[in-house]
Design an enzyme around this catalytic site. Structure first.
Site, PDB file in Angstrom:
ATOM      1  N   SER A 153       0.858  -1.178   0.000  1.00 41.43           N
ATOM      2  CA  SER A 153       0.000   0.000   0.000  1.00 41.43           C
ATOM      3  C   SER A 153       0.894   1.228   0.000  1.00 41.43           C
ATOM      4  O   SER A 153       2.063   1.161   0.415  1.00 41.43           O
ATOM      5  CB  SER A 153      -0.886   0.000   1.257  1.00 41.43           C
ATOM      6  OG  SER A 153      -1.434   1.278   1.509  1.00 41.43           O
ATOM      7  N   TYR A 166      -2.737  -1.062  10.399  1.00 43.69           N
ATOM      8  CA  TYR A 166      -2.657  -1.253   8.952  1.00 43.69           C
ATOM      9  C   TYR A 166      -1.330  -0.718   8.401  1.00 43.69           C
ATOM     10  O   TYR A 166      -0.639  -1.405   7.641  1.00 43.69           O
ATOM     11  CB  TYR A 166      -3.830  -0.549   8.274  1.00 43.69           C
ATOM     12  CG  TYR A 166      -3.890  -0.757   6.784  1.00 43.69           C
ATOM     13  CD1 TYR A 166      -4.480  -1.885   6.250  1.00 43.69           C
ATOM     14  CD2 TYR A 166      -3.351   0.188   5.905  1.00 43.69           C
ATOM     15  CE1 TYR A 166      -4.536  -2.084   4.872  1.00 43.69           C
ATOM     16  CE2 TYR A 166      -3.404  -0.006   4.535  1.00 43.69           C
ATOM     17  CZ  TYR A 166      -4.001  -1.148   4.021  1.00 43.69           C
ATOM     18  OH  TYR A 166      -4.042  -1.333   2.663  1.00 43.69           O
TER      19      TYR A 166
END
Length: 268
Positions: A153, A166
């Site tokens: 990401s 995350y």
């Protein structure tokens, strides 16, 4: 006959019943690969994708497995090898979010995200390396002995307040990818990551489902549009193919420039 860059390959895609994973699995199949569509809970969506692939004369099976479970990962690879004879590509895509401010985040929410997003990539990558090393070279369809693509990401480099579990998992994924690539390159195994930015998927629907939310999001994207799952899928297909044979240990950002920190455009 169209050129199929992954003809003869067998690919496992984890978390392939929705979002980016589904699009990646579909694109790998369209590029000629036999695809193992892994899912955790949505068997119907996985089987629907398998049917769509098979209806256009592709090869695919659906296999349910929790990537954070060591035994389940081994079973996933066993079923893939039993169905298709070998494994050439792993796309370690499974991921989730459990967002909260640090003071409100539970240990269970921290552990769940790390277990799936990071430990799951470790378990799948470890099993892939074991299988790649054990397979006979004379039957392999690619120049490499095997290829791993981890799904990272933009938050492997961009801090994200309120999402530390995350962001930590994706920062860890970055170094897992780079360190593993360094370790197994001499075996002829390639390891890379794709790092999506804002992609139009259900996981971030709140960020784009209204014109106001989309306008705010686009301020963070210099290229001026939100990404689509196919943008990521095409990058994965390239990394899995011989066209990227000399590429290992890198992260390919598919983010419309989000990692260029657009807030600084007027402050140079």
């Amino acid at each position: 006959m169209p050129f199929l860059p992954l003809d003869g390959h067998v690919a496992i895609v984890t978390g392939a019943s929705s979002g980016i994973g589904l699009e990646v699995a579909d694109a790998l199949a369209a590029a000629g690969a036999a695809v193992v569509v892994n899912y955790h809970s949505d068997a119907d969506a996985a089987e629907e994708l398998v049917k769509r692939i098979c209806d256009r004369d592709g090869r695919a099976i659906a296999v349910g497995a929790d990537v954070s479970d060591e035994d389940a990962v081994v079973r996933l690879f066993d079923e893939a090898a039993s169905a298709f004879g070998r494994i050439d590509v792993l796309v370690a895509n499974s991921g989730l979010q459990k967002d909260a401010a640090i003071a409100d985040m539970t240990l269970a929410d921290w552990n769940t995200v790390i277990d799936v997003n990071l430990t799951g990539q470790f378990l799948c990558a470890r099993e892939a390396v074991r299988r790649f090393r054990a397979q006979p070279d004379d039957a392999r369809p690619a120049r490499s002995k095997g290829c791993i693509v981890t799904m990272s990401s933009v938050h492997e480099v961009i801090p994200w307040a309120g999402h530390i579990n995350y962001a930590a998992s994706k920062g860890g994924s970055r170094m897992l990818t780079r360190s593993l690539a360094q370790e197994v390159a001499a075996d002829g195994i390639r390891v890379n990551a794709v790092a999506p930015g804002a992609i139009r998927t259900p996981i971030n629907k709140e960020a784009w489902e209204t014109p106001e939310a989309l306008e705010q999001l686009l301020r963070l994207i210099p290229y001026g549009r939100i990404g689509e799952p196919d943008d990521v899928a095409r990058a994965v297909v390239w990394l899995a193919s011989d066209d990227a044979d000399y590429v290992t240990g890198t992260t390919l950002f598919v983010d419309g420039g989000m990692t260029l920190y657009p807030e600084f455009r007027e402050n140079g």
